[in-house]
Design an enzyme around this catalytic site. Sequence first.
Site, PDB file in Angstrom:
ATOM      1  N   HIS A  95       0.806  -1.224   0.000  1.00  0.00           N
ATOM      2  CA  HIS A  95       0.000   0.000   0.000  1.00  0.00           C
ATOM      3  C   HIS A  95       0.839   1.274   0.000  1.00  0.00           C
ATOM      4  O   HIS A  95       0.332   2.361   0.272  1.00  0.00           O
ATOM      5  CB  HIS A  95      -0.977  -0.009   1.184  1.00  0.00           C
ATOM      6  CG  HIS A  95      -2.233  -0.748   0.858  1.00  0.00           C
ATOM      7  ND1 HIS A  95      -2.584  -1.933   1.451  1.00  0.00           N
ATOM      8  CD2 HIS A  95      -3.204  -0.488  -0.038  1.00  0.00           C
ATOM      9  CE1 HIS A  95      -3.731  -2.355   0.937  1.00  0.00           C
ATOM     10  NE2 HIS A  95      -4.128  -1.489   0.038  1.00  0.00           N
ATOM     11  N   ASP A 160      -5.569   4.712  10.195  1.00  0.00           N
ATOM     12  CA  ASP A 160      -6.999   4.860   9.879  1.00  0.00           C
ATOM     13  C   ASP A 160      -7.533   3.647   9.132  1.00  0.00           C
ATOM     14  O   ASP A 160      -8.724   3.370   9.163  1.00  0.00           O
ATOM     15  CB  ASP A 160      -7.215   6.090   8.979  1.00  0.00           C
ATOM     16  CG  ASP A 160      -6.964   7.375   9.737  1.00  0.00           C
ATOM     17  OD1 ASP A 160      -7.030   7.362  10.973  1.00  0.00           O
ATOM     18  OD2 ASP A 160      -6.700   8.396   9.074  1.00  0.00           O
ATOM     19  N   GLU A 272      -8.885  13.909  15.043  1.00  0.00           N
ATOM     20  CA  GLU A 272      -8.367  14.157  13.692  1.00  0.00           C
ATOM     21  C   GLU A 272      -9.071  15.384  13.110  1.00  0.00           C
ATOM     22  O   GLU A 272      -9.750  16.124  13.832  1.00  0.00           O
ATOM     23  CB  GLU A 272      -8.586  12.925  12.788  1.00  0.00           C
ATOM     24  CG  GLU A 272      -7.672  11.760  13.119  1.00  0.00           C
ATOM     25  CD  GLU A 272      -7.457  10.794  11.946  1.00  0.00           C
ATOM     26  OE1 GLU A 272      -7.947  11.072  10.830  1.00  0.00           O
ATOM     27  OE2 GLU A 272      -6.800   9.749  12.158  1.00  0.00           O
TER      28      GLU A 272
HETATM   29  P1  FAD Z   1       4.322  -1.878   1.924  1.00  0.00           P
HETATM   30  O1  FAD Z   1       3.837  -0.829   0.998  1.00  0.00           O
HETATM   31  O2  FAD Z   1       4.241  -3.268   1.455  1.00  0.00           O
HETATM   32  O3  FAD Z   1       5.803  -1.535   2.416  1.00  0.00           O
HETATM   33  C1  FAD Z   1       6.096  -0.252   2.909  1.00  0.00           C
HETATM   34  C2  FAD Z   1       7.549  -0.137   3.344  1.00  0.00           C
HETATM   35  O4  FAD Z   1       7.791  -0.985   4.458  1.00  0.00           O
HETATM   36  C3  FAD Z   1       8.558  -0.575   2.282  1.00  0.00           C
HETATM   37  O5  FAD Z   1       9.714   0.195   2.451  1.00  0.00           O
HETATM   38  C4  FAD Z   1       8.821  -2.021   2.628  1.00  0.00           C
HETATM   39  O6  FAD Z   1      10.042  -2.482   2.144  1.00  0.00           O
HETATM   40  C5  FAD Z   1       8.791  -1.955   4.146  1.00  0.00           C
HETATM   41  N1  FAD Z   1       8.359  -3.210   4.766  1.00  0.00           N
HETATM   42  C6  FAD Z   1       7.218  -3.893   4.549  1.00  0.00           C
HETATM   43  N2  FAD Z   1       7.165  -4.973   5.344  1.00  0.00           N
HETATM   44  C7  FAD Z   1       8.311  -4.964   6.077  1.00  0.00           C
HETATM   45  C8  FAD Z   1       8.850  -5.814   7.083  1.00  0.00           C
HETATM   46  N3  FAD Z   1       8.195  -6.913   7.496  1.00  0.00           N
HETATM   47  N4  FAD Z   1      10.045  -5.501   7.614  1.00  0.00           N
HETATM   48  C9  FAD Z   1      10.732  -4.398   7.220  1.00  0.00           C
HETATM   49  N5  FAD Z   1      10.270  -3.573   6.261  1.00  0.00           N
HETATM   50  C10 FAD Z   1       9.063  -3.838   5.714  1.00  0.00           C
HETATM   51  N6  FAD Z   1      -0.329   5.289   7.245  1.00  0.00           N
HETATM   52  C11 FAD Z   1      -0.467   5.797   8.480  1.00  0.00           C
HETATM   53  O7  FAD Z   1       0.514   5.960   9.201  1.00  0.00           O
HETATM   54  N7  FAD Z   1      -1.691   6.132   8.945  1.00  0.00           N
HETATM   55  C12 FAD Z   1      -2.833   5.940   8.236  1.00  0.00           C
HETATM   56  O8  FAD Z   1      -3.914   6.237   8.716  1.00  0.00           O
HETATM   57  C13 FAD Z   1      -2.713   5.379   6.942  1.00  0.00           C
HETATM   58  N8  FAD Z   1      -3.810   5.150   6.196  1.00  0.00           N
HETATM   59  C14 FAD Z   1      -3.664   4.583   4.967  1.00  0.00           C
HETATM   60  C15 FAD Z   1      -4.819   4.329   4.216  1.00  0.00           C
HETATM   61  C16 FAD Z   1      -4.709   3.737   2.975  1.00  0.00           C
HETATM   62  C17 FAD Z   1      -5.960   3.472   2.183  1.00  0.00           C
HETATM   63  C18 FAD Z   1      -3.425   3.420   2.457  1.00  0.00           C
HETATM   64  C19 FAD Z   1      -3.300   2.822   1.096  1.00  0.00           C
HETATM   65  C20 FAD Z   1      -2.271   3.691   3.176  1.00  0.00           C
HETATM   66  C21 FAD Z   1      -2.387   4.279   4.445  1.00  0.00           C
HETATM   67  N9  FAD Z   1      -1.270   4.572   5.219  1.00  0.00           N
HETATM   68  C22 FAD Z   1      -1.420   5.086   6.475  1.00  0.00           C
HETATM   69  C23 FAD Z   1       0.094   4.387   4.689  1.00  0.00           C
HETATM   70  C24 FAD Z   1       0.645   3.065   5.121  1.00  0.00           C
HETATM   71  O9  FAD Z   1       0.886   3.019   6.499  1.00  0.00           O
HETATM   72  C25 FAD Z   1       1.993   2.810   4.460  1.00  0.00           C
HETATM   73  O10 FAD Z   1       1.868   2.922   3.088  1.00  0.00           O
HETATM   74  C26 FAD Z   1       2.483   1.426   4.839  1.00  0.00           C
HETATM   75  O11 FAD Z   1       3.790   1.286   4.370  1.00  0.00           O
HETATM   76  C27 FAD Z   1       1.632   0.411   4.180  1.00  0.00           C
HETATM   77  O12 FAD Z   1       1.859  -0.872   4.721  1.00  0.00           O
HETATM   78  P2  FAD Z   1       2.062  -2.048   3.708  1.00  0.00           P
HETATM   79  O13 FAD Z   1       1.994  -3.296   4.498  1.00  0.00           O
HETATM   80  O14 FAD Z   1       1.157  -1.959   2.554  1.00  0.00           O
HETATM   81  O15 FAD Z   1       3.567  -1.731   3.313  1.00  0.00           O
END
Ligand code: FAD
Length: 527
Positions: A95, A160, A272
């Site tokens: 994400h 969120d 918020e």
């Molecule tokens: P990915 O996109 O898969 O990875 C993100 C980063 O983390 C990359 O650098 C990856 O290499 C690293 N990573 C992933 N897994 C690991 C692991 N196990 N160990 C070490 N590194 C790792 N963020 C907020 O803080 N608050 C919010 O309210 C919020 N709301 C959101 C709502 C939506 C609809 C979306 C799409 C995103 C939102 N986000 C929010 C952003 C979100 O927290 C970040 O994009 C987060 O990185 C997404 O987690 P993911 O598992 O999809 O990570």
Amino acid sequence: MAIERHALLLLLICRLLATVGLTVAPAEPLLQLFDSDVVRLDPPALAASSSDFGALFTAAPTAVARPRSAEDVAGLIRSAHAAGSFPVSARGCGHSTHGQALAPAGLVVEMARGRLPGHRPTPVYAGGQHYVDVWGGDSWTDVLSWTLSHGGLAPKSWTDYLHLSVGGTLSNAGVSGQAFHHGPQISNVLQLDVVTGEGEVVTCSNEENSELFNAVLGGLGQFGIITRARIALERAPQRARWIRVLYSDFAAFTRDQERLIALDGERFDYVEGLVIVDEGLINNWRSSFFSPKNPVKIGSVAGEQRVLYCLEMAKYYHEEDGGEVDGAVERLLRRLRYIPSTEFTTDLTYVEFLGRVHRAEERLRSKGLWDVPHPWLNLFVPASQIADFDSGVFRGILGNNTGGPVLIYPMNKNKWDERSSAVMPEEDVFYLVAFLRSALPNSDDPTQSLEHLKQQNREILEFCHRAHIKIKQYLPHYKTQGEWVDHFGPKWNRFVARKVEFDPKHILGSGHGIFHPSSSPSSLFHT
Ligand code: FAD
């Protein structure tokens, strides 16, 4: 042990081939070590990890892996390490919006797809607190359901949206309306297992291997892959009273927000806010509870003002305390200076409250509006400069179409741990301002186009630069190392030292483009 012997043998073969001038495709050795359930080289699997939620960047990996254990992750990293400079990125739910979890021509470790079937962690009570140990690829929505079903417990600090992985949000910070009180998610982790860039599995906490622990929290996936996280829990509330009120006066709005996050005794549990610049937005996917029962017309409340500010609060409670919540909310609202008659209240279960953005996702998906480009911009803005930001951006650059919700809420810096890798402004209170934009490529309206929204993002950043507003990007994305050096500021040298210690070959987190495999440590330190 068998994997280690194989890795050593493969390392020797790779070195030998390199010495005689032959190259070896780094993905091939992985197939010798892992079965095809773990390592995949087929085009559909590679395509699935070539992009992310932002849909702005694509980069194909050479291999993807779905590890079933920390030992699998360690074996994968050791192979990449042995092969030289083979990039590896962990991917949670993908994400990110700017390619942060991509591994161009490298290995994507798909943590969210990797765990064993039947994996179902249970909370523990020890040392005077409740906690749960989860896999780095578990989603927060699963964590909530496991902990609730075992004694009605839940994590304290959220994002969120809960369909994000634990490892993904801990690599950034993980913020939401609870952060002012509990701190971000990275302030609510007790211990981690991390596989470093040399393939070593290390248990770390503030007491044990603390440098690695703090490096990884907010560390953008640069220092290791989180395979286990110990999350602090509390007794979960059962219900949430969710309230929204409107302001046309920005100073009154921010004064009230800051007053609410400074309260010590009786307080809201979630604070918020939203910026509303047009009629469309007032009933958008983040503010849907105004509609259809409570449709709001900006003109009817804003008078001459074009921009409205919505303060959003929630008070959690247990059913047995339901009689007290009305009085508590009433006492808290009495202190606020919002536009009379703009109070919108709803009452729902705690789980429904935490699932609010997922419900919006389902609505957007049904209209084909979820899988579109997302040129998001997330900023931390110092409280002392938020009024300048309002005049220049909300009442200036934005015009009357933001392309999606704009969130704004303050946090207390004393709830963040300075030792972590997360970067925030140098003020006691700072705001998250999040432009959660969706581009509509087929729209007739040019202000909905990807180019327009990206251009607006650039204008916002340029405005902050010109006006000396000391913003920090959250979920950062930069093109040059110089910009990364500026971003980290005084934390840069420590960030580099941690990289040298935990990922000396610079193989991890290549999607961010912070370090290049060829860069030598001495050229990275900033004097
Ligand atoms: P990915 O996109 O898969 O990875 C993100 C980063 O983390 C990359 O650098 C990856 O290499 C690293 N990573 C992933 N897994 C690991 C692991 N196990 N160990 C070490 N590194 C790792 N963020 C907020 O803080 N608050 C919010 O309210 C919020 N709301 C959101 C709502 C939506 C609809 C979306 C799409 C995103 C939102 N986000 C929010 C952003 C979100 O927290 C970040 O994009 C987060 O990185 C997404 O987690 P993911 O598992 O999809 O990570």
